[in-house]
Design a protein around this motif. Structure first.
Motif, short mmCIF file in Angstrom:
data_model
loop_
_atom_site.label_atom_id
_atom_site.label_comp_id
_atom_site.label_asym_id
_atom_site.label_seq_id
_atom_site.Cartn_x
_atom_site.Cartn_y
_atom_site.Cartn_z
N VAL A 299 0.86 -1.20 0.00
CA VAL A 299 0.00 0.00 0.00
C VAL A 299 0.89 1.24 0.00
N GLN A 300 0.61 2.16 -0.91
CA GLN A 300 1.41 3.38 -0.97
C GLN A 300 0.82 4.44 -0.03
N MET A 301 1.45 5.61 -0.01
CA MET A 301 0.93 6.74 0.77
C MET A 301 0.10 7.63 -0.14
N TRP B 132 4.19 9.66 -4.61
CA TRP B 132 5.26 8.90 -5.28
C TRP B 132 5.10 7.43 -4.90
N ILE B 133 5.69 6.99 -3.80
CA ILE B 133 5.54 5.57 -3.44
C ILE B 133 5.13 5.46 -1.97
N GLY B 134 6.11 5.52 -1.09
CA GLY B 134 5.85 5.41 0.34
C GLY B 134 7.05 5.92 1.10
N TRP C 254 -5.21 5.26 -1.15
CA TRP C 254 -6.45 4.83 -1.81
C TRP C 254 -6.24 4.51 -3.27
N HIS C 255 -5.28 5.21 -3.88
CA HIS C 255 -5.11 5.15 -5.34
C HIS C 255 -4.24 3.97 -5.77
N GLU C 256 -3.31 3.54 -4.88
CA GLU C 256 -2.42 2.44 -5.25
C GLU C 256 -2.29 1.48 -4.06
CA CA Z 1 2.65 5.92 -6.75
#
Ligand code: CA
Length: 366
Positions: free
Chosen positions: A164-166, A224-226, A247-249
């Motif tokens: 899960v990303q941020m 970006w990622i996390g 929520w998106h990734e």
């Molecule tokens: Ca991302």
């Protein structure tokens, strides 16, 4: 394909010369040594990542290293970062043409060409990493992915997952849906469209440009990622508020691409090594992110004083509502999307019901 064929011709020539040499020896020697003479393949892999970039980029490097070691040097893969051989967004076409044998990236980069590719990375409010792996490997997802890429002469495989990303970095606090108005955010793909329809403005740019644009106010927010990767880019020096959840990734899968003819040219054992190594790297990357993200988050809070925030309920509810509308529009216009989404959404329904009383029940208990 030219360089690949040339390589093959050279390799065949070496084998032929070796055979001639062996024929001049005793027949016993032939039977003893002929098994040891195996063709060596030298491949190239283009990627969408900056060279040696932590996590995602090193995943591609790990894959090449693992294949080399598992095959005892019979399949050697040279890895190229974004722009070294081709730009990130040309990876799909380059491997499809067979100009190089392999690629590493994320399927949702190709939605301009193959809209349904989105489903094989992540869709907003979709499967997490564990569930994506389950759908791909035991729920029919892999077969659908291969079918989707068949016309492009490509074999896809899961090649990493960030978990899960941020939700991202914001220069302003978001306390309600109203606060999204006028916010320019770097957020790609379907999620970007959701963000724009919710009142913000999605902006596209590669990872390497985010920091400067956030710092100079060209954008107000960026995902970006996390924590692990975001800390290395220094986003905490450009924005104060770090929002969750991603929520998106929810569990984006990265992609290993192999040119089909190149794959078919490999002996069976090297094919198995390649598939197994990609599967190992897919899991290994998730393990690494799971271990490093929480360490990095502690550092961001304690050493760098960032403000951790959860997106308000009304914002998340609106994102969900728009996502459902967008998915409906997508499956109406695209047959492949309809077929894949049917499989994925049914899987998500069933696995969610089970995870409610297993994974989630455990989280609630701890
Ligand atoms: Ca991302």
């Amino acid at each position: 394909m030219a360089s690949f064929k040339f390589c093959k011709v050279k390799q065949n020539l070496i084998i032929l010369l070796s055979s001639i040499f062996l024929f001049s020896c005793s027949s016993e020697k032939i039977s003893n040594t002929s098994n040891e003479i195996k063709e060596t393949f030298k491949w190239r892999m283009v990627t969408t990542w900056p060279k040696n970039y932590p996590g995602v980029g090193l995943g591609a490097e790990n894959l090449a290293k693992l294949v080399n070691e598992m095959s005892d040097g019979r399949l050697q893969i040279k890895v190229f970062g974004n722009g070294e051989l081709v730009p990130a967004l040309e990876v799909f076409d380059t491997v499809s043409r067979g100009s190089v044998e392999m690629g590493h990236g994320a399927a949702y980069y190709w939605i301009g060409k193959v809209p349904a590719a989105q489903f094989f990375t992540a869709i907003p409010f979709g499967l997490n990493a564990q569930e994506m792996n389950a759908w791909l490997h035991y729920g029919g997802g892999q077969e659908l992915w291969e079918e989707l890429y068949e016309p492009f002469n490509l074999i896809p495989m899961a090649g990493g997952n960030t978990g899960v990303q941020m939700a991202g970095w914001f220069n302003k606090e978001i306390n309600s849906l109203n606060d999204l108005k006028g916010i320019r955010m770097r957020i790609p793909g379907m999620a970007g469209e959701v963000f724009t329809r919710a009142g913000g403005e999605a902006v596209l740019m590669p990872g390497s440009e985010i920091f400067t644009n956030l710092q100079t106010g060209v954008i107000d927010a960026a995902e970006w990622i996390g924590p692990y990767n975001d800390l290395t880019f220094g986003f905490h020096q450009a924005a104060k508020y770090y929002y969750y959840p991603g929520w998106h990734e929810p569990g984006p899968t990265l992609e290993t691409l192999v040119n089909k003819e190149a794959f078919n040219s490999l002996p069976k054992d090297l094919q198995v090594i390649l598939v197994t190594a990609s599967r190992a790297v897919n899991q290994d990357m998730l393990d690494e992110y799971t271990a490093r993200n929480n360490q990095a988050l502690i550092s961001l809070i304690n050493d760098h004083g960032i403000e951790l925030r959860k997106l308000p309920d009304d914002v998340l509810a609106e994102f969900k509502k728009i996502t459902d509308e967008l998915l409906l529009e997508m499956i109406e216009k695209d047959d492949a999307s309809r077929k894949i989404y049917k499989s994925l959404s049914e899987f998500q329904k069933n696995v969610s019901d089970y995870h409610e009383i297993s994974e989630k029940a455990l989280y609630d208990l701890r």
